[in-house]
Enzyme design. Structure first.
Site, PDB file in Angstrom:
ATOM      1  N   GLY A 153       0.822  -1.199   0.000  1.00 29.51           N
ATOM      2  CA  GLY A 153       0.000   0.000   0.000  1.00 29.51           C
ATOM      3  C   GLY A 153       0.858   1.251   0.000  1.00 29.51           C
ATOM      4  O   GLY A 153       2.065   1.212   0.269  1.00 29.51           O
ATOM      5  N   CYS A 154       0.228   2.384  -0.299  1.00 30.46           N
ATOM      6  CA  CYS A 154       0.965   3.641  -0.388  1.00 30.46           C
ATOM      7  C   CYS A 154       1.469   4.108   0.982  1.00 30.46           C
ATOM      8  O   CYS A 154       2.653   4.443   1.134  1.00 30.46           O
ATOM      9  CB  CYS A 154       0.109   4.710  -1.047  1.00 30.46           C
ATOM     10  SG  CYS A 154      -1.589   4.816  -0.408  1.00 30.46           S
ATOM     11  N   TYR A 155       0.582   4.108   1.984  1.00 27.34           N
ATOM     12  CA  TYR A 155       1.026   4.508   3.320  1.00 27.34           C
ATOM     13  C   TYR A 155       2.124   3.578   3.857  1.00 27.34           C
ATOM     14  O   TYR A 155       3.131   4.060   4.411  1.00 27.34           O
ATOM     15  CB  TYR A 155      -0.149   4.526   4.294  1.00 27.34           C
ATOM     16  CG  TYR A 155      -1.060   5.725   4.185  1.00 27.34           C
ATOM     17  CD1 TYR A 155      -0.572   7.020   4.355  1.00 27.34           C
ATOM     18  CD2 TYR A 155      -2.419   5.561   3.945  1.00 27.34           C
ATOM     19  CE1 TYR A 155      -1.416   8.119   4.268  1.00 27.34           C
ATOM     20  CE2 TYR A 155      -3.276   6.657   3.864  1.00 27.34           C
ATOM     21  CZ  TYR A 155      -2.761   7.942   4.018  1.00 27.34           C
ATOM     22  OH  TYR A 155      -3.607   9.029   3.938  1.00 27.34           O
ATOM     23  N   ALA A 158       5.558   4.459   2.121  1.00 25.62           N
ATOM     24  CA  ALA A 158       6.159   5.691   2.623  1.00 25.62           C
ATOM     25  C   ALA A 158       6.681   5.532   4.042  1.00 25.62           C
ATOM     26  O   ALA A 158       7.706   6.116   4.416  1.00 25.62           O
ATOM     27  CB  ALA A 158       5.145   6.832   2.565  1.00 25.62           C
TER      28      ALA A 158
END
Length: 351
Positions: A153-155, A158
């Site tokens: 996932g993106c979160y 990061a």
């Protein structure tokens, strides 16, 4: 390893969404890819130009239904379907097809944890056992030999890129991690939803999924692996900010005895030295989302907190690129033995 002289025949499932559009944009530039099938259940029969006018000049197949795809003409699938709809689709694919799934359906290794957070039993538990979590810089060897890669996932992407090396080296406390993360609105997808309407998001920002966001167990799963424990928990709060794309994670950590912020930074520099997409900025330089827009870059840095014994990690990515489609193409390259930058050597757009 694939032969560079024979294009990999690629299908994109869920091609009518934002991640599908990004995959097409990237794969059209890839020298070893031929896009042979694009699906969009509600847009079936429409040319891509009607769904995404910015792709009108390019030769792409019309959108179709998944049931109508000729799998004999497909070697690889990028699956951009909504969460909860992917497991049965992927389980039904022919054995010769390799897959990178951009949904959350295969990211959690424990099917009981999946059921707890997603509200229904996992529909392909045997296949889940074979899935590889594809945080590219951390799992190259496993990704290379996988049939099914669960794109992070993106979160989590990061957050994990700066945290994992520090936990593995024992430089920070695993029981005192606070992640304050912010995303552009494209992270909510392309479907019409009240919470994504212009008047609902413009001129303000807000936290959501407070203490309940589904990316929390995904983050904890990888951090627990790095720390060698199964009970690791983090405080994670996502926020929606009024911009199209971009993501920032500001993470607060407690240093282990004897460690300094300079040690953290040195570890990250050593870990990512020579990496094409993860860059540690010069001391004191704060990462900005505007400096990664449209690219597969992740920019990170470490700052000493004014509170003794603590440090602040800041990382930025484009949520649709390194947080989704860009990392998926990077994993595709690893799976086929290609240079990881193929299709991804795009310079960020500025301003």
């Amino acid at each position: 390893m694939s032969s560079a002289s024979t294009p990999v025949r690629v299908a994109i499932l869920g091609a009518s969404g934002y991640t599908g559009a990004e995959l097409m944009r990237l794969l059209l530039r890839h020298p070893h890819v031929r896009i042979t099938a694009l699906t969009g259940e509600r847009a079936a029969g429409k040319p891509v130009a009607e769904v995404f006018p910015h792709l009108a000049p390019y030769d792409l197949p019309a959108l179709t239904r998944i049931a109508d795809v000729d799998w004999t003409g497909v070697d690889f699938v990028f699956c951009g379907l909504p969460h909860g709809t992917t497991q049965e689709v992927i389980a039904a694919l022919p054995a010769h097809v390799r897959i990178c799934d951009l949904s959350a359906d295969f990211r959690l290794f424990d099917v009981a944890t999946y059921a707890e957070w997603y509200g229904h039993a996992h529909k392909a538990p045997v296949l889940q056992e074979t899935a590889v979590y594809g945080l590219a810089e951390m799992a190259r060897d496993q990704v290379a030999g996988a049939r099914l890669v669960a794109n992070p996932g993106c979160y989590p992407t990061a957050s994990l890129l700066p945290l994992l090396p520090l936990l593995r080296q024992g430089l920070i406390a695993g029981d005192d991690i606070i992640i304050d993360a912010k995303s552009g609105v494209s992270g909510a997808g392309r479907d019409a939803k009240q919470g994504s309407l212009y008047c609902e998001v413009a001129e303000g920002m807000h936290a959501y999924g407070i203490a309940s966001h589904r990316h929390a167990p995904e983050i904890e799963q990888s951090l627990g692996w790095a720390a060698g424990r199964t009970d690791l928990r983090v405080a994670f709060t996502p926020h929606l900010i009024p911009m199209n794309r971009g993501m920032m994670a500001t993470t607060y950590v407690r240093l282990k005895d004897g460690a300094t912020a300079a040690d953290l930074r040195a570890t990250l520099e050593q870990t990512y030295a020579g990496e094409a997409f993860v860059k540690v900025l010069s001391p004191g330089v704060g990462p900005q989302t505007r400096h990664v827009t449209g690219s597969n870059l992740a920019l990170i840095n470490v700052f000493p907190d004014r509170i003794p014994g603590r440090a602040i990690l800041v990382s930025v990515i484009d949520n649709l690129m390194k947080g989704a489609s860009g990392q998926a193409v990077q994993n595709f390259n690893i799976m086929h033995g290609f240079d990881e930058t193929l299709g991804l050597d795009v310079i960020p757009v500025f301003p």
